[in-house]
Design a protein around this motif. Structure first.
Motif, short mmCIF file in Angstrom:
data_model
loop_
_atom_site.label_atom_id
_atom_site.label_comp_id
_atom_site.label_asym_id
_atom_site.label_seq_id
_atom_site.Cartn_x
_atom_site.Cartn_y
_atom_site.Cartn_z
N LYS A 106 -0.07 -7.60 -4.42
CA LYS A 106 1.35 -7.75 -4.72
C LYS A 106 2.16 -6.69 -4.00
CE LYS A 106 0.74 -9.44 -9.46
NZ LYS A 106 1.14 -9.14 -10.85
N SER A 107 3.39 -7.03 -3.66
CA SER A 107 4.30 -6.07 -3.04
C SER A 107 4.73 -5.03 -4.06
CB SER A 107 5.54 -6.77 -2.49
OG SER A 107 5.19 -7.58 -1.39
N ILE A 108 4.75 -3.78 -3.64
CA ILE A 108 5.17 -2.67 -4.50
C ILE A 108 6.65 -2.40 -4.24
CG2 ILE A 108 4.83 -0.23 -5.04
CD1 ILE A 108 1.94 -0.60 -3.92
N SER A 109 7.46 -2.49 -5.27
CA SER A 109 8.89 -2.27 -5.15
C SER A 109 9.24 -0.78 -5.17
CB SER A 109 9.62 -2.98 -6.30
OG SER A 109 10.99 -2.70 -6.26
N ARG A 110 8.67 -0.04 -6.15
CA ARG A 110 8.97 1.38 -6.28
C ARG A 110 7.84 2.09 -7.01
NH1 ARG A 110 11.73 2.59 -11.51
NH2 ARG A 110 11.91 0.62 -12.61
N HIS B 48 5.90 -3.73 -9.30
CA HIS B 48 5.81 -4.78 -8.29
C HIS B 48 7.13 -5.54 -8.21
CE1 HIS B 48 1.40 -4.41 -9.36
NE2 HIS B 48 1.43 -4.15 -8.07
N THR B 49 7.31 -6.25 -7.12
CA THR B 49 8.54 -7.02 -6.92
C THR B 49 8.65 -8.18 -7.91
OG1 THR B 49 7.42 -8.31 -5.20
CG2 THR B 49 8.78 -6.45 -4.48
N ASP B 50 7.54 -8.61 -8.51
CA ASP B 50 7.59 -9.69 -9.51
C ASP B 50 7.89 -9.17 -10.91
OD1 ASP B 50 5.21 -8.57 -10.38
OD2 ASP B 50 3.97 -10.33 -9.95
N GLY B 51 8.13 -7.85 -11.04
CA GLY B 51 8.49 -7.25 -12.33
C GLY B 51 7.32 -6.68 -13.11
N THR B 52 6.09 -6.93 -12.68
CA THR B 52 4.94 -6.35 -13.38
C THR B 52 4.78 -4.89 -12.99
OG1 THR B 52 3.41 -7.10 -11.65
CG2 THR B 52 3.73 -8.58 -13.55
N ASN B 53 4.11 -4.14 -13.86
CA ASN B 53 3.91 -2.70 -13.66
C ASN B 53 2.43 -2.37 -13.59
OD1 ASN B 53 6.72 -1.93 -14.00
ND2 ASN B 53 6.44 -2.50 -16.14
N GLY B 54 2.15 -1.23 -13.00
CA GLY B 54 0.80 -0.71 -12.98
C GLY B 54 0.83 0.80 -13.02
N ARG B 55 -0.29 1.40 -13.35
CA ARG B 55 -0.39 2.85 -13.36
C ARG B 55 -1.84 3.27 -13.14
NH1 ARG B 55 1.66 0.85 -17.50
NH2 ARG B 55 0.60 0.57 -19.44
N SER B 56 -1.98 4.48 -12.63
CA SER B 56 -3.31 5.01 -12.37
C SER B 56 -3.89 5.62 -13.65
CB SER B 56 -3.23 6.10 -11.29
OG SER B 56 -2.58 7.26 -11.82
N LYS C 247 0.83 -1.21 0.00
CA LYS C 247 0.00 0.00 0.00
C LYS C 247 0.86 1.26 0.00
CE LYS C 247 -3.88 2.05 2.55
NZ LYS C 247 -4.81 1.84 3.66
N VAL C 248 0.49 2.21 -0.88
CA VAL C 248 1.18 3.50 -0.96
C VAL C 248 0.14 4.60 -1.19
CG1 VAL C 248 1.64 3.25 -3.44
CG2 VAL C 248 3.06 4.78 -2.07
N ARG C 249 0.39 5.74 -0.57
CA ARG C 249 -0.49 6.91 -0.73
C ARG C 249 0.29 8.03 -1.42
NH1 ARG C 249 -2.17 6.05 4.94
NH2 ARG C 249 -4.16 4.99 4.81
#
Length: 154
Positions: free
Chosen positions: A117-121, A84-92, A57-59
């Motif tokens: 999923k864990s968020i890496s950055r 994500h830590t598994d290499g997948t990406n997401g965006r708003s 979770k990130v705000r």
């Protein structure tokens, strides 16, 4: 005498503990990206305060998109990205400034990303239309902020 020394040592230890930064202070903070005005047309910027809450979770507080003068009636938009830590990406979804090229821009408040999923950055992206090209856009990305719950010490 021993009590006084013990009390002084305990007091020093407590004060020292208060001065040490927590992991959240080390990785959270303000992120921004900016496209400067070019070819006589306006630019744009995005700014938000990033707060990692947990591994998943990130705000993004005070997510603000701003059209930078001169006024050219061209859209300025921005969004957040996460990896994500598994290499997948997401965006708003894109958020656009609706106030013209004023000093304040449009503040969308807090955007929260929560998933399984864990968020890496995370990072921010701002986009402006390039009037010199046909539907060409100019993009700028903020520097990445790493999740201290996933990358301690990074």
């Amino acid at each position: 005498m021993k009590t006084r020394i013990l009390g002084a040592a305990l007091g020093t230890a407590v004060l020292s503990g208060l001065l040490v930064a927590s992991p959240a202070q080390a990785k959270d903070g303000v992120s921004s990206a900016r496209v400067d005005p070019f070819r006589g047309h306006g630019g744009g910027s995005v700014r938000a305060t990033v707060d990692f809450v947990s591994r998943t979770k990130v705000r993004f507080r005070n997510f603000t998109v701003r059209d930078i003068c001169p006024g050219d009636n061209l859209p300025v938009r921005a969004r957040v990205h996460w990896k994500h830590t598994d290499g997948t990406n997401g965006r708003s979804a894109w958020k656009s400034d609706t106030n013209g090229c004023g000093d304040d821009g449009t503040n969308f408040g807090t955007i929260t990303r929560t998933g399984s999923k864990s968020i890496s950055r995370v990072y921010l992206e701002v986009s402006v239309l390039d009037p010199g090209g046909i539907s060409q856009r100019v993009y700028k990305l903020s520097t990445s902020r790493y999740n201290q719950y996933v990358h301690p010490g990074r």
